[in-house]
Design a protein around this motif. Structure first.
Motif, short mmCIF file in Angstrom:
data_model
loop_
_atom_site.label_atom_id
_atom_site.label_comp_id
_atom_site.label_asym_id
_atom_site.label_seq_id
_atom_site.Cartn_x
_atom_site.Cartn_y
_atom_site.Cartn_z
N ARG A 136 -62.76 73.17 48.86
CA ARG A 136 -61.93 74.32 48.46
C ARG A 136 -61.43 75.09 49.69
N GLU A 137 -62.31 75.36 50.62
CA GLU A 137 -61.91 76.16 51.78
C GLU A 137 -61.00 75.36 52.71
N ALA A 138 -61.21 74.06 52.81
CA ALA A 138 -60.29 73.24 53.62
C ALA A 138 -58.90 73.25 53.00
N ASP A 189 -71.83 78.30 59.77
CA ASP A 189 -72.86 77.76 58.88
C ASP A 189 -72.58 76.29 58.65
N ASP A 190 -73.30 75.64 57.74
CA ASP A 190 -73.12 74.20 57.53
C ASP A 190 -71.70 73.85 57.14
N VAL A 191 -71.11 74.64 56.24
CA VAL A 191 -69.73 74.38 55.83
C VAL A 191 -68.76 74.65 56.98
N GLY A 192 -68.96 75.73 57.70
CA GLY A 192 -68.10 76.02 58.84
C GLY A 192 -68.16 74.95 59.91
N ARG A 193 -69.36 74.45 60.18
CA ARG A 193 -69.47 73.38 61.18
C ARG A 193 -68.82 72.10 60.68
N ALA A 194 -68.92 71.82 59.40
CA ALA A 194 -68.23 70.65 58.85
C ALA A 194 -66.72 70.79 58.99
N LEU A 195 -66.18 72.00 58.75
CA LEU A 195 -64.75 72.23 58.90
C LEU A 195 -64.31 72.00 60.35
N ARG A 196 -65.12 72.43 61.30
CA ARG A 196 -64.79 72.21 62.71
C ARG A 196 -64.70 70.72 63.03
N GLY A 225 -46.59 70.39 58.53
CA GLY A 225 -47.47 70.39 57.37
C GLY A 225 -48.39 69.18 57.29
N ILE A 226 -48.03 68.09 57.99
CA ILE A 226 -48.85 66.88 57.93
C ILE A 226 -50.25 67.12 58.51
N PRO A 227 -50.39 67.71 59.71
CA PRO A 227 -51.75 67.95 60.23
C PRO A 227 -52.59 68.80 59.27
N SER A 228 -51.99 69.79 58.66
CA SER A 228 -52.75 70.65 57.74
C SER A 228 -53.23 69.87 56.53
N ARG A 229 -52.36 69.04 55.98
CA ARG A 229 -52.77 68.23 54.82
C ARG A 229 -53.86 67.24 55.20
N MET A 230 -53.79 66.71 56.42
CA MET A 230 -54.81 65.76 56.84
C MET A 230 -56.18 66.43 56.98
N LEU A 231 -56.21 67.68 57.42
CA LEU A 231 -57.48 68.40 57.49
C LEU A 231 -58.12 68.46 56.11
N ALA A 232 -57.32 68.83 55.10
CA ALA A 232 -57.85 68.91 53.74
C ALA A 232 -58.32 67.55 53.26
N SER A 233 -57.58 66.50 53.60
CA SER A 233 -57.95 65.15 53.20
C SER A 233 -59.28 64.73 53.83
N ARG A 234 -59.47 65.07 55.12
CA ARG A 234 -60.72 64.72 55.79
C ARG A 234 -61.91 65.45 55.18
N ALA A 235 -61.71 66.70 54.80
CA ALA A 235 -62.80 67.44 54.17
C ALA A 235 -63.18 66.80 52.84
N ALA A 236 -62.20 66.39 52.06
CA ALA A 236 -62.49 65.73 50.78
C ALA A 236 -63.19 64.40 51.01
#
Length: 413
Positions: A136-138, A189-196, A225-236
């Motif tokens: 969700r946050e990604a 935190d764990d989620v923040g480190r995963a986002l990094r 917009g492609i890099p931003s969408r890829m971040l969300a994709s990697r988080a999923a």
């Protein structure tokens, strides 16, 4: 707003290269030592390609990763449920993921703070609520970043990023900096480190230049917009892999102990491990810190300690390390392998022929000589030739092929 330095003149594009996450596998095997053990090693080389992206193995590239199939097969062959498995050069955590999924206690050590961060992200399960929060946050970060990029809102360029225009096209750099600003604002935190680590995992994809960049990076056209969408994709992707790892891990299995440290001083009690599985550095071949220079920079990690502690790294050119120094360091980390193994315990090492003093190294002979004083006896090996894409390496190994080896050793009882 800080001004970016003008980019260097464009270079002619190079043809795209095939990028591999793991060693190139296949071809005839040369077996040696105990016949039954050598056949077991040969079976480990018959890797299962589907495991390359199973669990969390597909998340975040790292130099010289062991194939998950080899790690899984070795743990199944040489340990029992509840045993301790140690990886002194754990890298991004392949062995730790497989040990966890098989119900073994795992200890991983690496000198690289980036490798440790990746390994922790790949083995911290988060729980269902944590994984949903990550996705969700990604997605929220990606939406906010993509909107800013489409409206051409430029973030401030911090001092450390002034030269990054040499590595990224300008609009890509601005979008990545905006993404980083949002990601780094998250709690540590764990989620923040995963986002990094999700951010770190996409950087190379968008480089136009640098040693890690795709060869078609200069010519590649990347829409806003492609890099931003890829971040969300990697988080999923990471969330799905963690869920699969949670389902596979037997109840009661402790999380891996992952330590930034030195393979010559392992944080494990004497005689505690049934198995050491690892891929030590290939002598004089790579500069492991340089490979991930951009990721260290973008995550705010320091390379200084890693450069001081890393073993076997070349300095300026292939093979420019001292054979005397390398053999001394080998003896030290092999002594630690012997110390943590219980009597009769085994070590399965994936090693490649390196280059020391400008000459080809025979890796099995080097490992055997380094382990003998500490009570580690060679049991068997399986060796396979590897293609050479570096001109200097091709010259050094002109007389005989460069090989990768699975080496099985056992601690004397």
């Amino acid at each position: 707003m800080e001004r970016l330095r003008p980019p260097a003149p464009p270079r002619p594009p190079l043809p795209p290269r095939q990028r591999r996450a793991f060693s190139t596998l296949g071809g005839p095997l040369d077996l040696g030592g105990d016949a039954e053990a050598a056949r077991t090693l040969a079976r480990l080389y018959a890797v299962e390609p589907s495991l390359e992206r199973a669990l969390t193995h597909g998340f975040h590239s790292d130099a010289g990763r062991m194939h998950p199939s080899i790690a899984r097969g070795a743990i199944e062959a040489f340990t029992a449920s509840g045993d301790t498995v140690v990886d002194p050069f754990c890298g991004s955590g392949t062995v730790l993921v497989e040990a966890m999924g098989l119900g073994r206690r795992a200890i991983g050590v690496d000198a690289s703070p980036l490798a440790i961060a990746i390994a922790r992200a790949r083995t911290t399960l988060l729980g269902e609520a944590g994984r949903e929060q990550l996705v969700r946050e990604a997605a929220e970060i990606a939406e906010a970043s993509g909107e800013r990029a489409r409206k051409r809102r430029r973030p401030e360029v911090p001092p450390w990023a002034r030269r990054e225009i040499e590595r990224f096209h300008a609009h890509v750099l601005f979008e990545l900096l905006g993404l980083r600003e949002l990601v780094m604002a998250h709690a540590d935190d764990d989620v923040g480190r995963a986002l990094r680590l999700c951010l770190s995992s996409i950087l190379v994809k968008f480089m136009k230049a640098g040693p890690a960049a795709p060869r078609d990076g200069e010519a590649k056209r990347i829409a806003r917009g492609i890099p931003s969408r890829m971040l969300a994709s990697r988080a999923a992707e990471l969330a799905r892999g963690l869920a699969a790892l949670e389902r596979r891990t037997p109840a009661g299995t402790p999380p891996p102990e992952i330590v930034e440290g030195d393979a010559r001083a392992l944080p494990a009690p004497a005689a505690s491990a049934a198995l050491v599985v690892s891929s030590p550095p290939y002598a004089g071949t790579y500069d492991y810190a340089a490979i991930h220079e951009a990721r260290f920079l973008w995550l705010g990690l320091t390379e200084k300690k890693f450069r001081r502690v890393q073993l076997g790294a070349r300095a300026e050119a292939v093979g420019d390390i001292s054979g005397t120094a390398w053999r001394a360091e080998q003896a030290r980390f092999m002594a630690e392998v012997a110390r943590v193994l219980r009597p009769g315990g085994r070590a399965l090492l994936v090693v490649g022929d390196g280059v020391v003093d400008g000459r080809a190294e025979n890796a099995p002979d080097g490992i055997a000589a380094a382990g003998a004083p500490s009570g580690l006896d060679p049991v068997a090996r399986a060796s396979q030739s590897r293609p050479l894409h570096d001109r200097r390496l091709a010259q050094i190994f002109a007389a005989h092929p460069r090989r990768e080896h699975l080496l099985l050793l056992q601690k004397r009882s």
